[in-house]
Write an enzyme that holds these catalytic residues in place. Structure first.
Site, mmCIF file in Angstrom:
data_model
loop_
_atom_site.group_PDB
_atom_site.id
_atom_site.type_symbol
_atom_site.label_atom_id
_atom_site.label_comp_id
_atom_site.label_asym_id
_atom_site.label_seq_id
_atom_site.Cartn_x
_atom_site.Cartn_y
_atom_site.Cartn_z
ATOM 1 N N HIS A 1 66.628 47.622 74.108
ATOM 2 C CA HIS A 1 67.345 46.976 75.210
ATOM 3 C C HIS A 1 67.976 45.665 74.765
ATOM 4 O O HIS A 1 67.487 44.998 73.853
ATOM 5 C CB HIS A 1 66.471 46.812 76.465
ATOM 6 C CG HIS A 1 65.397 45.778 76.422
ATOM 7 N ND1 HIS A 1 64.102 46.044 76.796
ATOM 8 C CD2 HIS A 1 65.412 44.476 76.088
ATOM 9 C CE1 HIS A 1 63.374 44.939 76.692
ATOM 10 N NE2 HIS A 1 64.154 43.975 76.259
ATOM 11 N N ASN B 1 62.570 48.863 72.587
ATOM 12 C CA ASN B 1 63.207 50.141 72.931
ATOM 13 C C ASN B 1 64.724 50.064 72.814
ATOM 14 O O ASN B 1 65.433 50.936 73.304
ATOM 15 C CB ASN B 1 62.801 50.564 74.355
ATOM 16 C CG ASN B 1 63.194 49.522 75.399
ATOM 17 O OD1 ASN B 1 63.863 48.547 75.082
ATOM 18 N ND2 ASN B 1 62.767 49.729 76.626
ATOM 19 N N ASP C 1 69.653 37.056 81.555
ATOM 20 C CA ASP C 1 68.843 37.752 82.554
ATOM 21 C C ASP C 1 67.779 36.842 83.155
ATOM 22 O O ASP C 1 67.561 35.725 82.694
ATOM 23 C CB ASP C 1 68.189 39.007 81.942
ATOM 24 C CG ASP C 1 67.521 38.731 80.596
ATOM 25 O OD1 ASP C 1 67.330 37.550 80.249
ATOM 26 O OD2 ASP C 1 67.189 39.701 79.890
ATOM 27 N N GLU D 1 67.991 48.500 80.023
ATOM 28 C CA GLU D 1 67.001 49.421 79.494
ATOM 29 C C GLU D 1 67.642 50.762 79.098
ATOM 30 O O GLU D 1 68.706 51.098 79.601
ATOM 31 C CB GLU D 1 65.941 49.694 80.572
ATOM 32 C CG GLU D 1 65.144 48.464 80.990
ATOM 33 C CD GLU D 1 64.019 48.132 80.027
ATOM 34 O OE1 GLU D 1 64.172 48.317 78.816
ATOM 35 O OE2 GLU D 1 62.971 47.671 80.512
HETATM 36 C C1 GLP Z 1 63.100 40.367 76.803
HETATM 37 C C2 GLP Z 1 64.503 39.816 77.082
HETATM 38 C C3 GLP Z 1 65.465 40.208 75.978
HETATM 39 C C4 GLP Z 1 64.846 39.972 74.629
HETATM 40 C C5 GLP Z 1 63.640 40.846 74.459
HETATM 41 C C6 GLP Z 1 62.979 40.747 73.098
HETATM 42 O O1 GLP Z 1 62.848 41.575 77.408
HETATM 43 N N1 GLP Z 1 65.012 40.239 78.329
HETATM 44 O O2 GLP Z 1 66.671 39.477 76.146
HETATM 45 O O3 GLP Z 1 65.789 40.219 73.606
HETATM 46 O O4 GLP Z 1 62.710 40.479 75.462
HETATM 47 O O5 GLP Z 1 62.060 39.713 73.081
HETATM 48 P P1 GLP Z 1 61.340 39.171 71.778
HETATM 49 O O6 GLP Z 1 62.362 38.311 71.100
HETATM 50 O O7 GLP Z 1 60.201 38.343 72.299
HETATM 51 O O8 GLP Z 1 60.917 40.334 70.981
#
Ligand code: GLP
Length: 252
Positions: A145, A143, A74, A150
Protein backbone atom coordinates in the site's frame (compact mmCIF):
# COMPACT_ATOMS: atom_id res chain seq x y z
CA UNK A 1 24.83 3.05 -6.19
CA UNK A 2 22.27 4.45 -8.69
CA UNK A 3 20.30 2.41 -11.24
CA UNK A 4 17.47 3.01 -13.67
CA UNK A 5 14.38 0.74 -13.83
CA UNK A 6 11.83 1.93 -16.43
CA UNK A 7 11.48 5.65 -15.60
CA UNK A 8 12.50 5.21 -12.00
CA UNK A 9 15.84 6.13 -10.48
CA UNK A 10 16.82 3.53 -7.88
CA UNK A 11 19.45 4.40 -5.27
CA UNK A 12 20.79 1.70 -2.97
CA UNK A 13 22.39 2.94 0.22
CA UNK A 14 24.34 1.01 2.84
CA UNK A 15 21.89 1.31 5.71
CA UNK A 16 18.96 3.23 7.17
CA UNK A 17 21.06 6.22 8.10
CA UNK A 18 22.54 6.57 4.60
CA UNK A 19 19.11 6.04 3.04
CA UNK A 20 17.73 8.88 5.18
CA UNK A 21 20.62 11.21 4.28
CA UNK A 22 20.25 10.53 0.57
CA UNK A 23 16.48 11.12 0.75
CA UNK A 24 17.05 14.42 2.56
CA UNK A 25 19.49 15.48 -0.18
CA UNK A 26 16.90 14.76 -2.89
CA UNK A 27 14.20 16.59 -0.90
CA UNK A 28 16.44 19.59 -0.23
CA UNK A 29 17.37 19.84 -3.88
CA UNK A 30 13.70 20.22 -4.90
CA UNK A 31 12.92 22.57 -2.01
CA UNK A 32 15.84 24.85 -2.87
CA UNK A 33 14.57 25.11 -6.45
CA UNK A 34 10.96 25.71 -5.36
CA UNK A 35 10.99 27.15 -1.82
CA UNK A 36 7.30 28.09 -2.11
CA UNK A 37 6.45 24.65 -3.48
CA UNK A 38 3.95 22.07 -2.29
CA UNK A 39 5.41 19.07 -0.45
CA UNK A 40 3.64 15.83 0.35
CA UNK A 41 4.60 14.03 3.56
CA UNK A 42 4.15 10.46 4.76
CA UNK A 43 4.01 8.84 8.19
CA UNK A 44 5.29 5.45 9.37
CA UNK A 45 8.66 4.52 10.83
CA UNK A 46 10.58 4.75 7.55
CA UNK A 47 10.68 8.54 6.99
CA UNK A 48 11.58 9.42 10.61
CA UNK A 49 15.33 9.44 9.82
CA UNK A 50 14.70 11.60 6.75
CA UNK A 51 12.69 14.05 8.91
CA UNK A 52 15.56 14.23 11.43
CA UNK A 53 17.90 15.19 8.58
CA UNK A 54 15.47 17.88 7.38
CA UNK A 55 15.22 19.26 10.94
CA UNK A 56 19.04 19.47 11.11
CA UNK A 57 19.20 21.26 7.75
CA UNK A 58 16.56 23.71 8.91
CA UNK A 59 18.43 24.37 12.18
CA UNK A 60 21.70 24.91 10.26
CA UNK A 61 19.88 27.39 8.03
CA UNK A 62 20.54 25.32 4.92
CA UNK A 63 16.85 24.57 4.30
CA UNK A 64 13.99 27.04 4.66
CA UNK A 65 10.39 25.83 5.09
CA UNK A 66 8.87 29.30 5.61
CA UNK A 67 7.23 29.52 2.19
CA UNK A 68 6.33 25.85 1.74
CA UNK A 69 2.86 24.30 1.76
CA UNK A 70 2.44 20.68 2.87
CA UNK A 71 -0.13 17.93 2.40
CA UNK A 72 0.00 14.66 4.30
CA UNK A 73 -1.02 11.46 2.61
CA UNK A 74 -3.46 10.14 5.14
CA UNK A 75 -4.99 10.12 8.62
CA UNK A 76 -6.88 7.62 10.71
CA UNK A 77 -10.62 8.26 10.95
CA UNK A 78 -12.13 9.05 13.31
CA UNK A 79 -9.30 10.20 15.57
CA UNK A 80 -8.70 13.31 17.63
CA UNK A 81 -5.75 15.45 16.53
CA UNK A 82 -4.57 15.42 20.17
CA UNK A 83 -4.45 11.60 20.26
CA UNK A 84 -0.76 10.67 20.30
CA UNK A 85 -1.46 8.07 17.60
CA UNK A 86 -2.97 10.54 15.14
CA UNK A 87 -0.85 11.28 12.09
CA UNK A 88 -1.15 14.99 12.89
CA UNK A 89 0.47 14.32 16.27
CA UNK A 90 3.14 12.18 14.57
CA UNK A 91 4.00 14.93 12.07
CA UNK A 92 4.15 17.61 14.75
CA UNK A 93 6.42 15.48 16.95
CA UNK A 94 8.68 14.23 14.16
CA UNK A 95 8.90 17.31 11.93
CA UNK A 96 6.58 20.30 12.05
CA UNK A 97 7.29 21.43 15.66
CA UNK A 98 11.01 21.58 14.87
CA UNK A 99 11.10 23.53 11.58
CA UNK A 100 10.11 27.03 10.48
CA UNK A 101 6.96 25.96 8.66
CA UNK A 102 3.88 28.19 8.91
CA UNK A 103 1.13 26.28 10.74
CA UNK A 104 -1.55 27.57 8.35
CA UNK A 105 0.31 26.00 5.42
CA UNK A 106 0.14 22.48 6.89
CA UNK A 107 -2.62 20.25 5.53
CA UNK A 108 -3.51 16.86 7.03
CA UNK A 109 -6.91 15.14 6.58
CA UNK A 110 -9.11 16.05 9.53
CA UNK A 111 -9.75 12.91 11.57
CA UNK A 112 -12.36 14.83 13.59
CA UNK A 113 -14.51 15.93 10.63
CA UNK A 114 -18.27 15.35 11.00
CA UNK A 115 -18.60 13.91 7.52
CA UNK A 116 -15.84 11.76 6.06
CA UNK A 117 -17.01 12.23 2.46
CA UNK A 118 -17.08 16.02 2.75
CA UNK A 119 -13.61 15.95 4.29
CA UNK A 120 -12.30 13.86 1.38
CA UNK A 121 -13.78 16.24 -1.20
CA UNK A 122 -12.49 19.33 0.55
CA UNK A 123 -9.00 17.81 0.95
CA UNK A 124 -8.80 16.91 -2.74
CA UNK A 125 -9.96 20.44 -3.66
CA UNK A 126 -7.30 21.97 -1.43
CA UNK A 127 -4.60 19.91 -3.19
CA UNK A 128 -5.87 21.07 -6.59
CA UNK A 129 -6.17 24.70 -5.50
CA UNK A 130 -2.59 24.66 -4.20
CA UNK A 131 -1.44 23.98 -7.76
CA UNK A 132 -0.61 20.32 -7.06
CA UNK A 133 2.18 18.58 -5.20
CA UNK A 134 5.75 19.24 -6.36
CA UNK A 135 7.36 16.42 -4.40
CA UNK A 136 5.54 13.59 -2.64
CA UNK A 137 7.37 11.50 -0.07
CA UNK A 138 6.12 7.91 0.18
CA UNK A 139 6.77 4.82 2.25
CA UNK A 140 5.36 1.42 1.34
CA UNK A 141 3.26 -0.95 3.42
CA UNK A 142 4.09 -4.65 3.70
CA UNK A 143 1.20 -5.40 1.32
CA UNK A 144 2.30 -2.76 -1.20
CA UNK A 145 0.00 0.00 0.00
CA UNK A 146 0.91 3.65 -0.51
CA UNK A 147 -0.77 6.15 1.79
CA UNK A 148 -3.64 3.92 2.88
CA UNK A 149 -4.47 2.72 -0.65
CA UNK A 150 -4.85 -0.92 0.19
CA UNK A 151 -4.68 -3.80 -2.34
CA UNK A 152 -8.02 -4.03 -4.12
CA UNK A 153 -9.50 -4.65 -7.57
CA UNK A 154 -9.17 -1.06 -8.84
CA UNK A 155 -6.92 1.97 -8.34
CA UNK A 156 -8.91 4.47 -6.23
CA UNK A 157 -8.61 7.95 -7.76
CA UNK A 158 -9.16 10.79 -5.33
CA UNK A 159 -8.92 11.26 -1.57
CA UNK A 160 -11.34 8.74 -0.06
CA UNK A 161 -12.31 6.84 3.07
CA UNK A 162 -10.90 3.33 3.37
CA UNK A 163 -11.28 0.23 5.54
CA UNK A 164 -7.83 -0.89 6.65
CA UNK A 165 -6.84 -4.47 5.94
CA UNK A 166 -6.09 -6.80 8.82
CA UNK A 167 -2.41 -7.00 7.78
CA UNK A 168 -2.13 -3.18 7.95
CA UNK A 169 -3.86 -3.10 11.32
CA UNK A 170 -1.40 -5.75 12.56
CA UNK A 171 1.61 -3.89 11.10
CA UNK A 172 0.53 -0.62 12.73
CA UNK A 173 -0.33 -2.21 16.10
CA UNK A 174 3.33 -1.75 17.14
CA UNK A 175 2.58 1.96 17.66
CA UNK A 176 -0.42 1.30 19.95
CA UNK A 177 -0.79 -0.25 23.43
CA UNK A 178 -2.96 -3.00 21.97
CA UNK A 179 -4.19 -4.06 18.54
CA UNK A 180 -7.78 -3.25 19.59
CA UNK A 181 -6.84 0.43 19.72
CA UNK A 182 -5.74 0.59 16.06
CA UNK A 183 -8.43 2.46 14.07
CA UNK A 184 -10.05 0.34 11.38
CA UNK A 185 -10.74 3.17 8.94
CA UNK A 186 -8.79 6.08 7.48
CA UNK A 187 -8.83 8.92 4.97
CA UNK A 188 -6.17 8.71 2.28
CA UNK A 189 -5.14 10.55 -0.85
CA UNK A 190 -6.07 8.38 -3.82
CA UNK A 191 -3.80 6.92 -6.44
CA UNK A 192 -4.61 9.75 -8.84
CA UNK A 193 -3.84 12.33 -6.14
CA UNK A 194 -0.44 10.67 -5.60
CA UNK A 195 0.31 10.08 -9.29
CA UNK A 196 -0.45 13.76 -10.01
CA UNK A 197 2.57 14.82 -7.93
CA UNK A 198 5.30 16.21 -10.19
CA UNK A 199 7.91 14.05 -8.50
CA UNK A 200 7.89 11.21 -6.00
CA UNK A 201 10.46 10.15 -3.44
CA UNK A 202 9.90 6.63 -2.07
CA UNK A 203 11.97 5.41 0.87
CA UNK A 204 12.13 1.75 1.92
CA UNK A 205 14.33 -0.05 4.42
CA UNK A 206 14.65 -3.47 5.99
CA UNK A 207 14.73 -7.10 4.85
CA UNK A 208 11.02 -7.57 5.53
CA UNK A 209 10.20 -5.21 2.63
CA UNK A 210 12.58 -6.90 0.11
CA UNK A 211 9.80 -9.04 -1.42
CA UNK A 212 7.33 -6.20 -1.91
CA UNK A 213 10.10 -3.98 -3.37
CA UNK A 214 10.72 -6.61 -6.05
CA UNK A 215 7.00 -6.92 -6.82
CA UNK A 216 6.54 -3.17 -6.96
CA UNK A 217 9.46 -2.58 -9.35
CA UNK A 218 9.43 -5.72 -11.49
CA UNK A 219 5.96 -7.24 -11.08
CA UNK A 220 2.78 -6.48 -13.02
CA UNK A 221 1.13 -3.12 -12.58
CA UNK A 222 -1.91 -4.12 -10.58
CA UNK A 223 -4.16 -2.61 -7.89
CA UNK A 224 -3.34 -5.75 -5.85
CA UNK A 225 0.10 -4.09 -5.39
CA UNK A 226 -0.91 -0.41 -5.29
CA UNK A 227 2.71 0.85 -5.37
CA UNK A 228 3.26 -0.91 -8.72
CA UNK A 229 1.48 2.04 -10.40
CA UNK A 230 4.64 4.07 -9.72
CA UNK A 231 6.20 2.23 -12.68
CA UNK A 232 4.09 4.59 -14.82
CA UNK A 233 5.13 7.84 -13.13
CA UNK A 234 7.67 9.91 -15.10
CA UNK A 235 9.71 11.16 -12.14
CA UNK A 236 10.25 8.73 -9.25
CA UNK A 237 13.31 8.29 -7.06
CA UNK A 238 13.33 5.12 -4.95
CA UNK A 239 15.87 5.06 -2.13
CA UNK A 240 16.48 1.65 -0.58
CA UNK A 241 18.85 0.34 2.03
CA UNK A 242 20.85 -2.80 1.18
CA UNK A 243 18.41 -5.07 2.99
CA UNK A 244 15.34 -3.79 1.14
CA UNK A 245 17.26 -4.18 -2.15
CA UNK A 246 18.24 -7.78 -1.40
CA UNK A 247 15.90 -9.44 -3.95
CA UNK A 248 16.38 -6.99 -6.83
CA UNK A 249 20.16 -6.81 -6.99
CA UNK A 250 20.53 -9.49 -9.67
CA UNK A 251 17.81 -7.79 -11.75
CA UNK A 252 19.52 -4.38 -11.95
C1 GLP B 1 1.27 3.33 7.18
C2 GLP B 1 1.12 4.61 6.35
C3 GLP B 1 1.94 4.52 5.07
C4 GLP B 1 3.31 3.99 5.36
C5 GLP B 1 3.22 2.60 5.89
C6 GLP B 1 4.56 1.93 6.14
O1 GLP B 1 0.28 2.41 6.95
N1 GLP B 1 -0.22 4.90 6.04
O2 GLP B 1 1.97 5.81 4.47
O3 GLP B 1 4.11 4.03 4.19
O4 GLP B 1 2.49 2.66 7.10
O5 GLP B 1 5.03 2.24 7.41
P1 GLP B 1 6.48 1.91 7.94
O6 GLP B 1 7.36 2.96 7.34
O7 GLP B 1 6.38 2.09 9.43
O8 GLP B 1 6.81 0.54 7.52
Amino acid sequence: MDYKVKNMRICIEKDYSEMSKKAAEVFACVMKETPSGVFGFATGGTPVGLYKELIDMNKNNTLDFSEATTFNLDEYFPIKASNNQSYRYFMEENLFNHINIKKEKINIPNGEADDINEECKSYENRITQSGGIDLQILGIGMNGHIGFNEPTDHFPKDTHGVELQQSTIEANARFFDSIDEVPKTAVTMGIKSIMSAKSILLVVNGAKKAGIVKEMLFGNITPQVPASILQLHPNVVVILDEEAAEQIKELL
